[in-house]
Scaffold this active site. Sequence first.
Site, PDB file in Angstrom:
ATOM      1  N   ILE A 125      13.429   0.296 -12.384  1.00 50.27           N
ATOM      2  CA  ILE A 125      12.143   0.684 -12.957  1.00 50.27           C
ATOM      3  C   ILE A 125      12.284   1.714 -14.074  1.00 50.27           C
ATOM      4  O   ILE A 125      11.380   1.876 -14.885  1.00 50.27           O
ATOM      5  CB  ILE A 125      11.208   1.207 -11.840  1.00 50.27           C
ATOM      6  CG1 ILE A 125      11.060   0.146 -10.749  1.00 50.27           C
ATOM      7  CG2 ILE A 125       9.851   1.597 -12.382  1.00 50.27           C
ATOM      8  CD1 ILE A 125      10.593  -1.203 -11.264  1.00 50.27           C
ATOM      9  N   GLY A 126      13.410   2.417 -14.155  1.00 58.14           N
ATOM     10  CA  GLY A 126      13.579   3.324 -15.295  1.00 58.14           C
ATOM     11  C   GLY A 126      14.462   4.513 -15.031  1.00 58.14           C
ATOM     12  O   GLY A 126      15.506   4.671 -15.647  1.00 58.14           O
TER      13      GLY A 126
ATOM     14  N   CYS B 192       2.776  20.631  -5.827  1.00 54.09           N
ATOM     15  CA  CYS B 192       1.904  21.097  -6.896  1.00 54.09           C
ATOM     16  C   CYS B 192       2.282  20.392  -8.194  1.00 54.09           C
ATOM     17  O   CYS B 192       3.448  20.049  -8.403  1.00 54.09           O
ATOM     18  CB  CYS B 192       2.041  22.607  -7.087  1.00 54.09           C
ATOM     19  SG  CYS B 192       1.571  23.579  -5.630  1.00 54.09           S
TER      20      CYS B 192
ATOM     21  N   TRP C 187      -3.394  11.665 -15.996  1.00 51.79           N
ATOM     22  CA  TRP C 187      -2.594  12.729 -15.384  1.00 51.79           C
ATOM     23  C   TRP C 187      -2.579  13.992 -16.236  1.00 51.79           C
ATOM     24  O   TRP C 187      -1.656  14.789 -16.164  1.00 51.79           O
ATOM     25  CB  TRP C 187      -1.176  12.226 -15.112  1.00 51.79           C
ATOM     26  CG  TRP C 187      -1.124  11.268 -13.946  1.00 51.79           C
ATOM     27  CD1 TRP C 187      -2.142  10.950 -13.100  1.00 51.79           C
ATOM     28  CD2 TRP C 187       0.008  10.498 -13.502  1.00 51.79           C
ATOM     29  NE1 TRP C 187      -1.736  10.039 -12.160  1.00 51.79           N
ATOM     30  CE2 TRP C 187      -0.421   9.744 -12.389  1.00 51.79           C
ATOM     31  CE3 TRP C 187       1.319  10.376 -13.946  1.00 51.79           C
ATOM     32  CZ2 TRP C 187       0.433   8.879 -11.702  1.00 51.79           C
ATOM     33  CZ3 TRP C 187       2.171   9.514 -13.263  1.00 51.79           C
ATOM     34  CH2 TRP C 187       1.740   8.783 -12.152  1.00 51.79           C
TER      35      TRP C 187
ATOM     36  N   GLU D  17      -6.187   4.646 -10.812  1.00 60.17           N
ATOM     37  CA  GLU D  17      -6.697   5.973 -10.451  1.00 60.17           C
ATOM     38  C   GLU D  17      -7.884   6.388 -11.302  1.00 60.17           C
ATOM     39  O   GLU D  17      -8.668   7.237 -10.901  1.00 60.17           O
ATOM     40  CB  GLU D  17      -5.587   7.013 -10.584  1.00 60.17           C
ATOM     41  CG  GLU D  17      -4.466   6.836  -9.570  1.00 60.17           C
ATOM     42  CD  GLU D  17      -3.354   7.843  -9.772  1.00 60.17           C
ATOM     43  OE1 GLU D  17      -3.597   8.858 -10.445  1.00 60.17           O
ATOM     44  OE2 GLU D  17      -2.253   7.618  -9.242  1.00 60.17           O
TER      45      GLU D  17
ATOM     46  N   CYS E 169       2.645   1.371  -9.573  1.00 64.97           N
ATOM     47  CA  CYS E 169       3.126   1.687  -8.226  1.00 64.97           C
ATOM     48  C   CYS E 169       1.957   2.035  -7.309  1.00 64.97           C
ATOM     49  O   CYS E 169       0.984   2.654  -7.727  1.00 64.97           O
ATOM     50  CB  CYS E 169       4.135   2.827  -8.253  1.00 64.97           C
ATOM     51  SG  CYS E 169       3.651   4.258  -9.229  1.00 64.97           S
TER      52      CYS E 169
ATOM     53  N   HIS F 227      11.278   5.741  -1.710  1.00 64.20           N
ATOM     54  CA  HIS F 227      10.904   7.029  -1.125  1.00 64.20           C
ATOM     55  C   HIS F 227      11.652   7.298   0.182  1.00 64.20           C
ATOM     56  O   HIS F 227      11.584   8.399   0.718  1.00 64.20           O
ATOM     57  CB  HIS F 227       9.395   7.093  -0.898  1.00 64.20           C
ATOM     58  CG  HIS F 227       8.610   7.040  -2.171  1.00 64.20           C
ATOM     59  ND1 HIS F 227       8.511   8.111  -3.026  1.00 64.20           N
ATOM     60  CD2 HIS F 227       7.934   6.024  -2.764  1.00 64.20           C
ATOM     61  CE1 HIS F 227       7.787   7.770  -4.074  1.00 64.20           C
ATOM     62  NE2 HIS F 227       7.423   6.509  -3.938  1.00 64.20           N
TER      63      HIS F 227
END
Length: 780
Positions: free
Chosen positions: A450-451, A535, A580, A624, A662, A713
Amino acid sequence: MTTTHNLGYPRIGDFRQLKFALEAYWKGEKSLAELEAQAREIRYQNIQTQIAAGIQWIPVNDFAYYDQTLNMSTLLGVIPPRFRQETYEVDVAFRMARGRAPSDDNACCAGHAPRGSKADYAGAMKKWFDTNYHYIVPELYADTEFAITDTRLFDEVTEALALKDDAQNIDFKPVLIGPVTYLYLAENVGHAIPKLSRLPELLAVYQQILQKLAEQGINWVQLDEPILGLELSAEWQAAFHQAYIELAKTPVKLLLATYFETLGEHLQLTCDLPVDGLHYDGLRGEPQLKEVIEQYPADKVLSLGLVDGRNIWKTDLNAVLQILETAKAKFDNRLWIAPSCSLLHVPVNLEVETQLNPELKTYLAFAKQKLEEVKLLADALNGQANRHALAENAKVMAAKKTSKQVNNPAVQARLAKLNEIALTRPAPYAARAAVQKAKFNLPLFPTTTIGSFPQTAQIRQARRQFKAGQLPEADYIAAMQAEIRDVCERQERIGIDVLVHGEPERNDMVEYFGEQLDGYAFTQFGWVQSYGSRCVKPPIIFGDVSRPKAMTVSWSSYAQSQTDKIMKGMLTGAVTMLNWSFVRNDQSRETTCNQIALALRDEVMDLETAGIQMIQIDEAALREGLPLKQSDWANYLRWAVNSFRVTTSGVQNDTQIHTHMCYSEFNDIIEAVAAMDADVITIETSKSNMKLLDAFVDFAYPNEIGPGVYDIHSPNIPTVEQMVRLIEKAAKLIPAQRLWVNPDCGLKTRGWTETEPALANMVEAAKALRSRYQKSQKSA
């Protein structure tokens, strides 16, 4: 007198003290007592900040170690069976959030379960409405029994009340997620009974909570019901009547808080609820603000949120005062003023930012400064206007409109000609696919990633030293090129078909590009909580966006020079760059997104000219950005898809455009995904066992797809057999000729000891499937 209050304050501390305390506790480096001491200090400082700002009703229970929905679950006893124990303790909440248990002897560190344990998997995490904040989804089982289980709410009320000083004219207002919103967000597990049938038993516990708060001396309680901004069925609307008729029987006054959207068709419902007041987000709900002021009963409290709790711009105080004066004429002393929503969505304190451009800084307000704005508004309404402050605010608003830093005539002139850019590629997908197949000559089930590849300590150190001026540019470039060579060699050795350069030069998929675009700025300490100790520091889009020079071409070109295989160029898409970031509020999001798309279009064209034949534009955040009301989706998806097509439509038919998304649900946006017209889309599917492919099958998605075959993950290394099974499952849904094989997402957070064997197994899985399909084709 107009009253000031606040819906919630950032809980991380000015310098992320909560993050570091939590992580130290989870590692076993701090005791629970030390963690709790740090939490008390943060709460104390937050209260003192709000007192100093002139806030009269200060929130309590806005603090959470992980997230406020998880707090609500432990308060209500909504603890999944796998985490239940005889006595509640805070580590139960950490287990629910992180999936691991601190009491196990074989745990790798505090807050974690034994390695390999499957019983204590974490609760699901979702975005809090349309924010970038996350919550742990409450799980309802057939045997779930609501009961007050966690006493932290009442402990924190006692703690706050000890600070009460009648001479300061302050009081405390506990904040709870309202019962209807809580139930709406919860998910049934297994054979649990219908959610709304649980409402009476849930209300009984809410009544107990409100009674206990009253006994502690609490007068007002804030109940957050943001689902009033959604489009609700009749049964969920009826649940509000049922809930608040019961809660109105308690001795406390209830402030119903709704935010992020208009009330829409629920305005009359909201006006009729037997509560003592309503908080309304007058910014996100601006289209209905006049109606709310006109229709809400004058004998109740109306709280208006006209200071933005979601963004970092100063309020136009003089413009807002005109609205508030209209409301005050009707509500008089029953008018309250607050930020639009909890301030946890913005950074804590602008004062600590010492490196921001001085002009830009005059346009900004973080949480602390927003409280000061609330007080300035209240003082003006109460006949105590700070004329100097209001005049200075007016000067800032006027300066921003004409600022050369904000306004770029060249960008605006180019944008005015946007309709001259074709939004379609020269040929449709079928024709492009034939050209690309002949050109690339890739095998069946081509493999790629993916990169990003593992970001080692050495990579991060080199970036830090270069940014700090401690490493000469030539040495930095040499270090990054060495990493690129290493990544290329590893991929060739493993046998991957389409390579990536690994992105060692990139700290973040948005920040990296934002730092090279005009119109973006970055803070030192502008952190906001995403969840728990996680965060993020969003970039600030303050002005017209343009690209002064190429951003990735030199890195991609160098990488291509190291291999005879195809090297993908890697970009972050305009919609993700937008969603974002903290986005300027003086023009539409569509306009800003198109400016970013034009800048990226230039980068795409330069990559193609440099010989990069495949270019991936990631749109991880496309979904989103969906508005809360589904009726508003079409307009958003129109301009979001168009921005992608602006970015990509200039390339030739034999240049292959990839995109990556994703952790999205595609069923209700599949038409928009198809309209993007990427030649190849890679998506996360391993966790869903390829279930997410159903949307593509049902829609008959025509282009190529790379369903992720392993979860990046997890540190677990997937076996060849596991990935073969997933690819076979995908091949039953999508023709093998259109399938790619790749991980779920980028590998930045993984180590090489996991990454290399996982990718080697992935390549072997693809080879096994090729052999199997070739044999079946021969026999056919």
